[in-house]
Scaffold this motif. Structure first.
Motif, short mmCIF file in Angstrom:
data_model
loop_
_atom_site.label_atom_id
_atom_site.label_comp_id
_atom_site.label_asym_id
_atom_site.label_seq_id
_atom_site.Cartn_x
_atom_site.Cartn_y
_atom_site.Cartn_z
N SER A 141 -106.33 -26.97 51.06
CA SER A 141 -105.26 -27.51 51.13
C SER A 141 -104.68 -27.28 52.45
O SER A 141 -103.39 -27.36 52.60
N LEU A 142 -105.21 -26.52 53.58
CA LEU A 142 -104.65 -26.38 54.86
C LEU A 142 -104.00 -27.35 55.53
O LEU A 142 -102.93 -27.57 55.97
N ALA A 143 -104.72 -28.63 55.50
CA ALA A 143 -104.41 -29.65 56.39
C ALA A 143 -103.23 -30.31 55.74
O ALA A 143 -101.99 -30.39 56.39
N ASP A 144 -102.97 -30.29 54.49
CA ASP A 144 -101.95 -30.84 53.87
C ASP A 144 -100.67 -29.99 53.94
O ASP A 144 -99.49 -30.31 54.15
N ARG A 145 -100.78 -28.81 53.81
CA ARG A 145 -99.81 -27.64 53.93
C ARG A 145 -99.34 -27.66 55.30
O ARG A 145 -97.83 -27.74 55.71
N PHE A 156 -94.94 -34.17 58.49
CA PHE A 156 -95.83 -35.31 58.38
C PHE A 156 -95.66 -36.21 59.70
O PHE A 156 -95.29 -37.40 59.63
N PRO A 157 -96.03 -35.65 60.79
CA PRO A 157 -95.89 -36.38 62.07
C PRO A 157 -96.99 -37.61 61.85
O PRO A 157 -98.07 -37.51 61.33
N LYS A 159 -103.72 -39.82 57.52
CA LYS A 159 -102.62 -39.19 56.47
C LYS A 159 -103.81 -38.50 55.48
O LYS A 159 -105.27 -38.63 55.44
N ALA A 160 -103.41 -37.97 54.47
CA ALA A 160 -104.20 -37.39 53.43
C ALA A 160 -105.30 -38.17 52.60
O ALA A 160 -106.25 -38.07 52.38
N ASN A 161 -104.59 -39.64 52.66
CA ASN A 161 -105.43 -40.63 51.95
C ASN A 161 -106.27 -41.39 52.97
O ASN A 161 -107.16 -42.29 52.57
N GLY A 162 -106.29 -40.91 54.32
CA GLY A 162 -107.23 -41.45 55.28
C GLY A 162 -106.80 -42.61 56.01
O GLY A 162 -107.19 -42.82 57.04
#
Ligand SMILES: [Mn+2]
Ligand SMILES: [Mn+2]
Ligand SMILES: [Mn+2]
Ligand SMILES: [Mn+2]
Lengths: 218, 218
Positions: free
Chosen positions: A110-114, A121-122, A133-136
Motif C-alpha cells: 500500500s505504500l505507493a497509494d498512501r 494525487f499529483p 495512477k493506481a489503475n495504471g
DNA sequence: AAATAAAATTAGTCTTGACTAATTTTATTT
DNA sequence: AAATAAAATTAGTCAAGACTAATTTTATTT
C-alpha cells in the motif's frame, strides 16, 4: 517478487519503450543501464522465464501484460518519491532522481497509494513526467521538443527528457523550470543552435542537444 | 559505503549491545538475524577488515568508534522512517517496522536530517525507542519492564521491547499503547503471570514474557 | 579428569548478477 | 556476392552472501 536488478531492467525496458517506440535491443538496454550486453542477455533469459518480457530477434524485447503492470508500478513509485523529496524534504531539482532510484524499490503493497494520497494525487513529477495512477492510467506525456518549435513560436516548458544533474543545473542557471515560457527567436542553420528568449527576457543561445532535451507544450 | 547486508549486521550488533550489554557472540547474531552461524563468521571477518568491529573470543564482538557511528546512523534512519510511516502515511503500529527495515538503507548524506526536520525533530519512535540525533546523542532509553514493577505500583508504558506484529497487535487488542497507565494488581507466584489494570479499567492477566516486553516509566 | 554438549570455525557449494574473451549471427559496405 | 563491421550470444570467471556438513575449540557435566 522481483529482485532489485530485475526491477531496474523492467523499468529500463519500459522507459525505452515509452521514449522511442523503437525496437528494444540488448545493446540499447546495455547502454541505458551502463551494463555489458552479455549481462543483458542473461537477464533477458530470466525475465522471459518469469513471463515478464518476450524476446524475438525480429521485434526485440517487449513487455508482457504482467511486465508492463509491474514496470508501471515501479515508475509510479519513482515519480511519487520524487515529488515527496522535492516538495516535502526541500531537495533540489537535480538531487531527487538518484534517491528515487533507490526508493522506488521499497516493497509494500500500500505504500505507493498512501504516498500518492499524502502528496495530494499529483499528476506530474518534478521533471514533468506523468505519474501512473493506481489503475495504471496516466496523464499525457509530452513529446514535442524545443528543437521542433517553429521560428518565432512560443511554448511552455512541459517536461525534461534528461534527468542528469548536469542538465538540470544548467536549466536552473538559465532560469528555466517546468512552466517557463520560451520563444524561439532563430535557428542557426550551421549546427541547429537555437536562439531563444526565456520568460520574455533577452536572448540566449543553446545547442541542438539542449533543445532536444526540453519537452514543450505549444 | 556499506552493503545492505553489512548494514543489517552493524545494526544488529548495535541493538544487541544496547539491549543486553552482554557478550555478543556469533550465535547471538545468527539467532537475531535468522542466519547461519557460519555466515556470521564470514561477515565478522569482513566487518573486521573494514575496521567497523573488533572480535575477540573472550570479549565477543564490539563495535569500533566508526562502527558505532555508522550503526547509529542506520538506527536513526530506521526510527525516523517509522515516525514518517505512522504519522504521515497512517500506517498501523505493527506495519511500520518491516518497511523501515528497507527504508533505513537509502543512502543520501542529507536524507536523515531533512526527514528529521520535516517530522519536527521527534525524540522517540512509535515504539518508544529514542531517535539518535544528528550528533549521535539521544534521549533516555527505558530499561525497567512491567515485570519489574512492585505489586500495587503504577506506571506509564514508555516503550516496547518487541516489534513483531503479533506482539503489537496483542497490545492493540488490550488497548495498550505508548503512554497508557497501568497498575500491577498482583503477581502470580506459580508462573509470574501479572494481573494488571489497564488505564484504570478492570483486571487483565498477562504472561511473564509479556511483562518483560513492555518498558515502563515509573 | 573424562565425557559430553555446545559454540565456533573451516571447507566446500550455490545463486545472483556482474564481467571478459571468443564465437556466431546479422547487417552493411564495397 | 564477398568482405567487413556490428550485434548477439556463448563460455567461462568472479565477488557477495547465503547455505550444509565436517571439524575443532570451548564449556559443562558427570
Ligand atoms: Mn532503481
Ligand atoms: Mn522524474
Ligand atoms: Mn534493514
Ligand atoms: Mn521502532
Amino acid at each position: 517478487m522481483h529482485t532489485l536488478s530485475e526491477e531496474n531492467y523492467l523499468k529500463c525496458i519500459y522507459c525505452l519503450w515509452q521514449d522511442k517506440g523503437q525496437k528494444i535491443t540488448p545493446t540499447a538496454i546495455a547502454e541505458s543501464l551502463g551494463n555489458n550486453p552479455a549481462s543483458v542477455v542473461d537477464m533477458i533469459r530470466k525475465l522471459t522465464d518469469k513471463q515478464l518480457i518476450n524476446y524475438d530477434k525480429k521485434k526485440g524485447v517487449e513487455l508482457t501484460a504482467q511486465g508492463q503492470k509491474d514496470a508501471t508500478l515501479i515508475v509510479r513509485r519513482h515519480r511519487l518519491w520524487e515529488v515527496f523529496l522535492l516538495e516535502k524534504l526541500d531537495y533540489d531539482w537535480d538531487e531527487i532522481h538518484d534517491i528515487a532510484e533507490e526508493l522506488e524499490h521499497i516493497k509494500d503493497a500500500s505504500l505507493a497509494d498512501r504516498l500518492d494520497k499524502f502528496l495530494g494525487f499529483p499528476e506530474y513529477d518534478p521533471h514533468g513526467d506523468p505519474i501512473p495512477k493506481a489503475n495504471g492510467k496516466m496523464a499525457k506525456r509530452y513529446s514535442t521538443t524545443l528543437a521542433d518549435l517553429k521560428t518565432g513560436g512560443y511554448c511552455r516548458v512541459a517536461a525534461v527528457k534528461d534527468t542528469t544533474s548536469s542538465f538540470l543545473q544548467y536549466l536552473q542557471k538559465l532560469d528555466i523550470s517546468i512552466g517557463t515560457k520560451i520563444q524561439l527567436i532563430e535557428k542557426i542553420p550551421f549546427d541547429n543552435s537555437l536562439v531563444i528568449s526565456i520568460g520574455g527576457n533577452g536572448r540566449t543561445t543553446v545547442s541542438q542537444k539542449f533543445g532536444e532535451s526540453v519537452l514543450i507544450d505549444i
